[in-house]
Design a protein around this motif. Structure first.
Motif, PDB file in Angstrom:
ATOM      1  N   LEU A  33       0.823  -1.204   0.000  1.00  0.00           N
ATOM      2  CA  LEU A  33       0.000   0.000   0.000  1.00  0.00           C
ATOM      3  C   LEU A  33       0.864   1.263   0.000  1.00  0.00           C
ATOM      4  CD1 LEU A  33      -2.774  -1.047   2.563  1.00  0.00           C
ATOM      5  CD2 LEU A  33      -2.892  -1.078   0.059  1.00  0.00           C
ATOM      6  N   VAL A  34       1.994   1.218   0.712  1.00  0.00           N
ATOM      7  CA  VAL A  34       2.917   2.352   0.711  1.00  0.00           C
ATOM      8  C   VAL A  34       3.448   2.606  -0.691  1.00  0.00           C
ATOM      9  CG1 VAL A  34       5.206   3.110   1.463  1.00  0.00           C
ATOM     10  CG2 VAL A  34       3.588   2.201   3.139  1.00  0.00           C
ATOM     11  N   LYS A  35       3.785   1.545  -1.405  1.00  0.00           N
ATOM     12  CA  LYS A  35       4.286   1.709  -2.781  1.00  0.00           C
ATOM     13  C   LYS A  35       3.209   2.350  -3.662  1.00  0.00           C
ATOM     14  CE  LYS A  35       6.433  -0.804  -6.622  1.00  0.00           C
ATOM     15  NZ  LYS A  35       7.529   0.182  -6.779  1.00  0.00           N
ATOM     16  N   LEU A  36       1.962   1.938  -3.463  1.00  0.00           N
ATOM     17  CA  LEU A  36       0.870   2.553  -4.214  1.00  0.00           C
ATOM     18  C   LEU A  36       0.732   4.035  -3.847  1.00  0.00           C
ATOM     19  CD1 LEU A  36      -1.908  -0.201  -4.009  1.00  0.00           C
ATOM     20  CD2 LEU A  36      -0.705   0.545  -6.074  1.00  0.00           C
ATOM     21  N   ALA A  37       0.795   4.328  -2.545  1.00  0.00           N
ATOM     22  CA  ALA A  37       0.631   5.711  -2.086  1.00  0.00           C
ATOM     23  C   ALA A  37       1.782   6.590  -2.552  1.00  0.00           C
ATOM     24  CB  ALA A  37       0.521   5.744  -0.562  1.00  0.00           C
ATOM     25  N   ALA A  38       2.996   6.015  -2.636  1.00  0.00           N
ATOM     26  CA  ALA A  38       4.174   6.802  -3.013  1.00  0.00           C
ATOM     27  C   ALA A  38       4.120   7.273  -4.461  1.00  0.00           C
ATOM     28  CB  ALA A  38       5.448   5.985  -2.784  1.00  0.00           C
ATOM     29  N   GLU A  39       3.206   6.725  -5.254  1.00  0.00           N
ATOM     30  CA  GLU A  39       3.049   7.194  -6.626  1.00  0.00           C
ATOM     31  C   GLU A  39       2.441   8.597  -6.668  1.00  0.00           C
ATOM     32  OE1 GLU A  39       0.680   4.218  -8.479  1.00  0.00           O
ATOM     33  OE2 GLU A  39       2.227   2.649  -8.339  1.00  0.00           O
ATOM     34  N   ARG A  40       1.828   9.025  -5.544  1.00  0.00           N
ATOM     35  CA  ARG A  40       1.180  10.341  -5.516  1.00  0.00           C
ATOM     36  C   ARG A  40       1.597  11.191  -4.319  1.00  0.00           C
ATOM     37  NH1 ARG A  40      -2.846  13.902  -6.502  1.00  0.00           N
ATOM     38  NH2 ARG A  40      -4.369  14.360  -4.864  1.00  0.00           N
ATOM     39  N   PHE A  41       1.869  10.551  -3.171  1.00  0.00           N
ATOM     40  CA  PHE A  41       2.114  11.303  -1.939  1.00  0.00           C
ATOM     41  C   PHE A  41       3.599  11.279  -1.571  1.00  0.00           C
ATOM     42  CE2 PHE A  41      -2.243   9.700  -1.711  1.00  0.00           C
ATOM     43  CZ  PHE A  41      -2.941  10.883  -1.491  1.00  0.00           C
ATOM     44  N   PRO A 204       3.935  20.957   6.173  1.00  0.00           N
ATOM     45  CA  PRO A 204       3.869  22.320   5.615  1.00  0.00           C
ATOM     46  C   PRO A 204       4.764  22.533   4.403  1.00  0.00           C
ATOM     47  CG  PRO A 204       4.067  22.381   8.015  1.00  0.00           C
ATOM     48  CD  PRO A 204       4.335  20.979   7.592  1.00  0.00           C
ATOM     49  N   PHE A 205       5.775  21.697   4.243  1.00  0.00           N
ATOM     50  CA  PHE A 205       6.749  21.886   3.161  1.00  0.00           C
ATOM     51  C   PHE A 205       6.445  21.019   1.937  1.00  0.00           C
ATOM     52  CE2 PHE A 205       8.813  22.506   7.291  1.00  0.00           C
ATOM     53  CZ  PHE A 205       9.244  23.818   7.164  1.00  0.00           C
ATOM     54  N   ASP A 206       5.825  19.866   2.176  1.00  0.00           N
ATOM     55  CA  ASP A 206       5.606  18.944   1.054  1.00  0.00           C
ATOM     56  C   ASP A 206       4.441  18.020   1.400  1.00  0.00           C
ATOM     57  OD1 ASP A 206       5.917  17.659  -1.329  1.00  0.00           O
ATOM     58  OD2 ASP A 206       7.607  16.414  -0.693  1.00  0.00           O
ATOM     59  N   ALA A 207       3.262  18.334   0.930  1.00  0.00           N
ATOM     60  CA  ALA A 207       2.085  17.516   1.204  1.00  0.00           C
ATOM     61  C   ALA A 207       1.111  17.634   0.036  1.00  0.00           C
ATOM     62  CB  ALA A 207       1.407  17.944   2.501  1.00  0.00           C
ATOM     63  N   VAL A 208       0.345  16.580  -0.156  1.00  0.00           N
ATOM     64  CA  VAL A 208      -0.680  16.541  -1.203  1.00  0.00           C
ATOM     65  C   VAL A 208      -2.018  16.261  -0.530  1.00  0.00           C
ATOM     66  CG1 VAL A 208      -1.527  15.299  -3.234  1.00  0.00           C
ATOM     67  CG2 VAL A 208       0.937  15.733  -2.966  1.00  0.00           C
ATOM     68  N   MET A 209      -3.006  17.093  -0.805  1.00  0.00           N
ATOM     69  CA  MET A 209      -4.323  16.897  -0.215  1.00  0.00           C
ATOM     70  C   MET A 209      -4.987  15.670  -0.839  1.00  0.00           C
ATOM     71  SD  MET A 209      -6.571  17.780   1.955  1.00  0.00           S
ATOM     72  CE  MET A 209      -5.970  19.416   2.450  1.00  0.00           C
ATOM     73  N   PRO A 210      -5.282  14.649  -0.049  1.00  0.00           N
ATOM     74  CA  PRO A 210      -5.903  13.453  -0.622  1.00  0.00           C
ATOM     75  C   PRO A 210      -7.373  13.688  -0.946  1.00  0.00           C
ATOM     76  CG  PRO A 210      -5.692  13.223   1.749  1.00  0.00           C
ATOM     77  CD  PRO A 210      -5.001  14.501   1.390  1.00  0.00           C
ATOM     78  N   THR A 211      -7.844  13.001  -1.950  1.00  0.00           N
ATOM     79  CA  THR A 211      -9.269  13.011  -2.252  1.00  0.00           C
ATOM     80  C   THR A 211      -9.975  12.032  -1.317  1.00  0.00           C
ATOM     81  OG1 THR A 211      -9.087  11.221  -3.870  1.00  0.00           O
ATOM     82  CG2 THR A 211      -8.727  13.477  -4.670  1.00  0.00           C
ATOM     83  N   TRP A 212     -11.294  12.097  -1.291  1.00  0.00           N
ATOM     84  CA  TRP A 212     -12.046  11.177  -0.430  1.00  0.00           C
ATOM     85  C   TRP A 212     -11.814   9.728  -0.840  1.00  0.00           C
ATOM     86  CZ3 TRP A 212     -13.703  12.470   4.081  1.00  0.00           C
ATOM     87  CH2 TRP A 212     -14.087  13.798   4.338  1.00  0.00           C
ATOM     88  N   SER A 213     -11.609   9.495  -2.129  1.00  0.00           N
ATOM     89  CA  SER A 213     -11.367   8.118  -2.585  1.00  0.00           C
ATOM     90  C   SER A 213      -9.979   7.620  -2.199  1.00  0.00           C
ATOM     91  CB  SER A 213     -11.557   8.033  -4.105  1.00  0.00           C
ATOM     92  OG  SER A 213     -10.615   8.862  -4.777  1.00  0.00           O
ATOM     93  N   GLU A 214      -9.045   8.548  -1.926  1.00  0.00           N
ATOM     94  CA  GLU A 214      -7.684   8.154  -1.538  1.00  0.00           C
ATOM     95  C   GLU A 214      -7.518   7.989  -0.034  1.00  0.00           C
ATOM     96  OE1 GLU A 214      -5.139  10.348  -5.123  1.00  0.00           O
ATOM     97  OE2 GLU A 214      -5.757  11.481  -3.337  1.00  0.00           O
TER      98      GLU A 214
END
Length: 303
Positions: A33-41, A204-214
């Protein structure tokens, strides 16, 4: 063939093995799951959610261990040191999953026990005999084989995975020191706390707002990791290290299965051969530690 029946394994030992297998499966599922998440976050954000959402199972662990008195400590700086190395290890693990095929990253990270054996001498004052040193050397040859001499020896992802294993070994040596005065519940709690704070500091320096589906993906990383830690800790309470530690290598099998099913990754001959060498060396080290431990206990009993 003798008709004498072999004695059945003690229920506590069997439950310890079962919990260890469950923990390894859950940790490897989390890795996938981390590998999947690392594609975006970003990695810092994944470290945050991994630990923030792990507080639910960690709280259950605290309550089962006698309440909040179980996390009282007289050595907060030691917890901070252990957590710092552990957080660095976790970040390197997660980054290696983003850079490498899952099976390859987990296989390279399985060199952790080799580093633990080597570091136990200068950091813990333990004695390591020539047989275990030989196993360490052979194990590192296996690591070099997995890194594919001549083609990917200095590949960034491989070096990150090795760094993760090294930092993990440092963290384990700190846990061994802490366990002389601190309970396992306190060690898990303070690591989760400090890792959550460290991950939050990166937002605060590096984050991506997840969607509800994520969101379910991120929540699952934390919950599964926390439950896996709970099962892992419980396994070592029920059976000796020498019995259940070898089952940790099932993570390589699970990782290769996930890698094939999710990303179509097929391990090559270099990876399989190197992983086999590392696993064999690790299992031999576990065996020798068990033998040395039995001799030490026998000497104490006879003395």
């Amino acid at each position: 063939m003798s008709s004498t029946a072999l004695p059945a394994a003690r229920p506590s030992v069997m439950s310890g093995i079962g919990l260890m297998v469950l923990a390894v499966l859950l940790f490897t599922t989390m890795d996938m799951l981390v590998k999947l998440a690392a594609e975006r976050f970003p990695i810092g954000q994944i470290v945050f959610v991994r630990n923030f959402f792990a507080f639910l199972p960690v709280t259950i662990m605290i309550l089962r261990s006698g309440g909040w008195s179980a996390i009282r400590t007289r050595n907060p700086l030691a917890h901070l040191l252990r957590s710092g190395v552990g957080i660095l290890s976790m970040a390197c693990y997660f980054l290696s999953y983003a850079l490498l095929p899952l099976g390859e990253a987990v296989s390279l990270a399985s060199s952790g026990p080799l580093f633990m054996t080597a570091l136990s001498v200068p950091l813990l004052g333990e004695k390591v005999g020539p047989r275990r040193w030989s196993a360490v050397v052979v194990g590192f040859v296996g690591v070099l084989v997995m890194m594919r001499p001549g083609s990917g020896l200095f590949q960034a992802g491989a070096l990150v995975a090795i760094a993760a294993a090294f930092c993990y070994a440092l963290a384990v040596t700190q846990v061994r020191r802490l366990s002389r005065t601190e309970g396992s519940t306190a060690i898990v709690f303070y690591f989760t706390l400090f890792a959550t704070i460290a991950g939050a500091a990166s937002l605060p320096f590096d984050a991506v707002m997840p969607t509800w589906s994520e969101m379910p993906l991120l929540v699952a990383i934390g919950l599964i990791g926390g439950v896996a830690q709970f099962a892992f800790t419980a396994a070592f309470r029920r059976a000796a290290v020498a019995i259940i530690a070898p089952f940790d290598y099932l993570g390589l099998v699970f990782a290769m299965i996930y890698g094939f099913l999710v990303w179509g990754e097929v391990p090559d001959a270099w990876l399989i051969a190197g992983a086999a060498i590392v696993v064999a060396s690790g299992l031999y080290i576990v065996h020798r530690e068990a033998v040395v431990g039995r001799r030490h206990r026998a000497a104490l009993a006879s003395g």
